[in-house]
Design a protein around this motif. Sequence first.
Motif, mmCIF file in Angstrom:
data_model
loop_
_atom_site.group_PDB
_atom_site.id
_atom_site.type_symbol
_atom_site.label_atom_id
_atom_site.label_comp_id
_atom_site.label_asym_id
_atom_site.label_seq_id
_atom_site.Cartn_x
_atom_site.Cartn_y
_atom_site.Cartn_z
ATOM 1 N N SER A 277 0.807 -1.214 0.000
ATOM 2 C CA SER A 277 0.000 0.000 0.000
ATOM 3 C C SER A 277 0.843 1.268 0.000
ATOM 4 N N GLN A 278 1.955 1.280 0.748
ATOM 5 C CA GLN A 278 2.777 2.482 0.794
ATOM 6 C C GLN A 278 3.478 2.726 -0.540
ATOM 7 N N LYS A 279 3.909 1.650 -1.194
ATOM 8 C CA LYS A 279 4.509 1.789 -2.520
ATOM 9 C C LYS A 279 3.481 2.330 -3.511
ATOM 10 N N MET A 280 2.264 1.805 -3.420
ATOM 11 C CA MET A 280 1.210 2.281 -4.315
ATOM 12 C C MET A 280 0.978 3.773 -4.133
ATOM 13 N N ARG A 281 0.903 4.183 -2.870
ATOM 14 C CA ARG A 281 0.598 5.591 -2.595
ATOM 15 C C ARG A 281 1.771 6.489 -2.998
ATOM 16 N N ASP A 282 2.984 6.045 -2.732
ATOM 17 C CA ASP A 282 4.158 6.872 -3.029
ATOM 18 C C ASP A 282 4.406 7.005 -4.530
ATOM 19 N N ASP A 283 4.283 5.886 -5.255
ATOM 20 C CA ASP A 283 4.740 5.852 -6.649
ATOM 21 C C ASP A 283 3.628 6.004 -7.678
ATOM 22 N N LEU A 284 2.435 5.502 -7.361
ATOM 23 C CA LEU A 284 1.432 5.371 -8.419
ATOM 24 C C LEU A 284 0.086 6.003 -8.089
ATOM 25 N N SER A 285 0.041 6.892 -7.101
ATOM 26 C CA SER A 285 -1.234 7.522 -6.767
ATOM 27 C C SER A 285 -1.081 9.036 -6.746
ATOM 28 N N LEU A 286 -2.198 9.707 -6.873
ATOM 29 C CA LEU A 286 -2.226 11.156 -6.708
ATOM 30 C C LEU A 286 -3.482 11.532 -5.939
ATOM 31 N N ASP A 287 -3.369 12.593 -5.159
ATOM 32 C CA ASP A 287 -4.473 13.063 -4.336
ATOM 33 C C ASP A 287 -5.075 14.316 -4.953
ATOM 34 N N LEU A 288 -6.391 14.294 -5.150
ATOM 35 C CA LEU A 288 -7.099 15.504 -5.572
ATOM 36 C C LEU A 288 -7.408 16.296 -4.304
ATOM 37 N N ASP A 289 -6.441 17.069 -3.864
ATOM 38 C CA ASP A 289 -6.555 17.815 -2.613
ATOM 39 C C ASP A 289 -6.585 19.305 -2.932
ATOM 40 N N TRP A 290 -7.769 19.901 -2.791
ATOM 41 C CA TRP A 290 -7.967 21.314 -3.108
ATOM 42 C C TRP A 290 -7.984 22.174 -1.861
ATOM 43 N N ARG A 291 -7.736 21.598 -0.720
ATOM 44 C CA ARG A 291 -7.994 22.304 0.538
ATOM 45 C C ARG A 291 -7.207 23.599 0.660
#
Length: 513
Positions: A277-291
């Motif tokens: 999960s950490q590899k997925m989040r670090d390397d292959l995910s993006l957050d739509l964070d508009w805050r």
Amino acid sequence: MDECSEARRWGDIVTPEYRDLYFGKSDSRNEANESQNDFVKSYVDLNGTSRSVVCGEKFLVLGPKGTGKSALAWYLKATEGADRHLALVRDASSLPLAEIPRIQTGQSAGPERTVVAWKFILLCNYLELLLRDQGCSLQNDSEVTRVSKLLRDYGFMGDAAGRALLKASSTTITIPIPKLGQIYRRESRTNLNLYNLIPYLESWVVDASSRTRHVLLLDGLDSIFLNDPSYDESLSALVQAAYGLNQRLQSRPSTGSIVLLLRNDIFSRMALSLPDSQKMRDDLSLDLDWRVLSGSAGVRAPLIQLVNAKAARASGIEYIEVLEYFPPNIELNARDPASRRMPRLQYLLNLTRHTPRDLLRLFEEIRNTEAMGIYSRSVGGSLSQEVIREGVLQYSTKYFVGAIRNEFAGFEGGPESAAAAITALQHIGKQRFDREEFCAALSEARTIDHDKAESPDRLLTLLFYAGAIGNYVSRRGETYMQFYHRRDDSEVYLRGQFVLHNALIHAWGLHRG
């Protein structure tokens, strides 16, 4: 009357009246269907998200409900062809999510079978996307054509896949092998179960070549009640299956990727059962964070830039600052001339959950009120306090309460428990309350058997993650409100005091503490 009489002029920039601005619709799909050109023109691409997805750099798009995950999917669909990519958007809410672990793939029951079941679902849909591309190498493969026709006949490819998967959860499905081709030469049987067919499907999609990129997007996960642990096994397997397939696609000169649009709180909860999960989040995910950042940086934060850019592009001009249509400070109590005022940005954001959908709907309801023309304009051309108050009331009652109710969609406790939870909040009748007060109000609001009712703690937890309530924290002489949408690492504290969201206070005419 000169040409600028119906417009505002800031320096050398002429901008339209607030009543003429465009803030879009609640559902990006409806917006795209109504006018695809306007939708594409006014779409705001946060940090080049669309390019990262099309290029296969990211396969997880994370963000709370209302942050634009679906808008990204429909933007990619609306711009296919012109941008040398093809997109297929599938709605996960049409799939029997809880039944996926029971699909009879030909293996023993367990987590591995659930991953295989999701692989089969994703591969069938990705293969369908590849076959839409007339320039794809698979168009000339007769064996792919024959097997694809069989999969369509069984219902695994296409919009009716949900029914086929339900059937596969109660009986093992076998696919007859055409007596020609690679599969027939390699296999010693005339039928293959789903598990034995997957290596061939995977090989076809990984080795396919084309000048066009292909993006399969799985949307609709926000439409399912995902705070239910019964979905965890299925969703974890979905992420694992997509991760494994994308690794294969990345390792070869293949033409695309499989993208999951998922709430970040759900991914965080599943992370405990995902070894990578950490590899997925670090390397292959993006957050739509508009805050919005704290302090003066807020007016330049992505969320405000989104509103400005969407309004400007829809109006066909280079730049608009939507906040400039508002007076610098907003009155908090119309009945009390001596009441305090709040800076406009803080006031408006406190009525939302810091998501694009909430803020755009708020601006739209204020725009509708202004367009009615029954309230006078204040000195200096800003929106009047009366227009703002009426727009806020319309937003709170017509949109926000319904948005909170929608968070219970698919809730296994049933619509009665969901309705009772909302009614209980309203009956408490004040901004701050504790668990005991909620329990008392809930007992009065319930119309179902007490033995079948959901626990108050579970309902409070869901209300917290929906953004309806926050924790009222008092620590070392300092008090503050902690909402999940402001910090997504926040955890609900059930034994302390809660605070009701400002929009619900407006909707129900409650006294602000």
